[in-house]
Design a protein around this motif. Sequence first.
Motif, mmCIF file in Angstrom:
data_model
loop_
_atom_site.group_PDB
_atom_site.id
_atom_site.type_symbol
_atom_site.label_atom_id
_atom_site.label_comp_id
_atom_site.label_asym_id
_atom_site.label_seq_id
_atom_site.Cartn_x
_atom_site.Cartn_y
_atom_site.Cartn_z
ATOM 1 N N TYR A 275 7.257 -25.479 6.009
ATOM 2 C CA TYR A 275 5.873 -25.833 6.421
ATOM 3 C C TYR A 275 4.775 -25.106 5.125
ATOM 4 O O TYR A 275 3.684 -25.956 5.031
ATOM 5 C CB TYR A 275 5.497 -25.372 7.780
ATOM 6 C CG TYR A 275 4.127 -25.539 8.244
ATOM 7 C CD1 TYR A 275 3.827 -27.042 9.006
ATOM 8 C CD2 TYR A 275 3.218 -24.745 8.369
ATOM 9 C CE1 TYR A 275 2.742 -27.217 9.267
ATOM 10 C CE2 TYR A 275 1.772 -25.231 8.767
ATOM 11 C CZ TYR A 275 1.484 -26.352 9.133
ATOM 12 O OH TYR A 275 0.410 -26.584 9.793
ATOM 13 N N LYS A 276 4.701 -24.110 5.045
ATOM 14 C CA LYS A 276 3.784 -23.308 4.017
ATOM 15 C C LYS A 276 3.980 -23.942 2.677
ATOM 16 O O LYS A 276 2.822 -24.110 2.219
ATOM 17 C CB LYS A 276 3.999 -21.958 4.013
ATOM 18 C CG LYS A 276 3.454 -21.198 5.478
ATOM 19 C CD LYS A 276 3.778 -19.829 5.281
ATOM 20 C CE LYS A 276 3.301 -19.083 6.443
ATOM 21 N NZ LYS A 276 3.591 -17.683 6.509
ATOM 22 N N GLY A 277 5.231 -24.169 2.276
ATOM 23 C CA GLY A 277 5.411 -24.834 0.992
ATOM 24 C C GLY A 277 5.000 -26.182 1.051
ATOM 25 O O GLY A 277 4.240 -26.618 0.021
ATOM 26 N N ALA B 232 9.234 -22.278 8.956
ATOM 27 C CA ALA B 232 7.891 -21.893 8.583
ATOM 28 C C ALA B 232 7.770 -21.762 7.207
ATOM 29 O O ALA B 232 6.635 -22.244 6.522
ATOM 30 C CB ALA B 232 7.603 -20.513 9.103
ATOM 31 N N PHE B 233 8.756 -21.546 6.179
ATOM 32 C CA PHE B 233 8.658 -21.369 4.902
ATOM 33 C C PHE B 233 8.390 -23.019 4.309
ATOM 34 O O PHE B 233 7.850 -23.021 3.362
ATOM 35 C CB PHE B 233 9.852 -20.843 4.278
ATOM 36 C CG PHE B 233 10.036 -21.130 2.920
ATOM 37 C CD1 PHE B 233 9.339 -20.118 1.927
ATOM 38 C CD2 PHE B 233 10.704 -22.063 2.278
ATOM 39 C CE1 PHE B 233 9.264 -20.171 0.679
ATOM 40 C CE2 PHE B 233 10.981 -21.874 0.921
ATOM 41 C CZ PHE B 233 10.267 -21.031 -0.096
ATOM 42 N N THR C 33 2.446 -27.463 2.583
ATOM 43 C CA THR C 33 1.098 -27.486 3.000
ATOM 44 C C THR C 33 0.307 -26.936 1.605
ATOM 45 O O THR C 33 -0.587 -27.577 1.224
ATOM 46 C CB THR C 33 0.530 -26.415 4.024
ATOM 47 O OG1 THR C 33 1.265 -26.578 5.166
ATOM 48 C CG2 THR C 33 -0.690 -26.493 4.174
ATOM 49 N N GLY C 34 1.038 -26.035 0.970
ATOM 50 C CA GLY C 34 0.394 -25.677 -0.279
ATOM 51 C C GLY C 34 0.663 -26.803 -1.283
ATOM 52 O O GLY C 34 -0.479 -26.926 -2.317
#
Length: 133
Positions: free
Chosen positions: A7-9, A4-5, A11-12
């Motif tokens: 994926y968010k990284g 999840a980390f 994406t940002g």
Amino acid sequence: MLKAFLYKGFTGLLALLVLFSTVSFTIEKHFCGDVLVDVSVFVEADKCEMEALELLQKKTCCKDEMNVVQGQDELTLASYDDLEFEQQQFLYAFTHSYIFGLENLPKQKIPHKNYSPPKLVTDIQVLDQVFII
């Protein structure tokens, strides 16, 4: 949690990449002779004191230089149907292996997990005087 980390990284990071590739800005430089006096981004550069004196003499040694950095005006969106067949195959295989290849393995039973070995009373090799040489 790590997935999840990441994926968010990512994406940002991709969102910032799109943002900075589409932003336009101006860099303005003010020179007095050959000396750089001021550099500014987004606003007008400050003028030197010589600029006010030169307005009276009509002879100028100051100059302003503007650099405009243009961003992308249009973002092209490609669909899955625009790709060639080999590219579609690769994309499907990569996605399938990424999604289903990272599944967790089932927990295996360890049959001797709670086994405690018997207590060693005497060393039989020393007792019988048998040694491996």
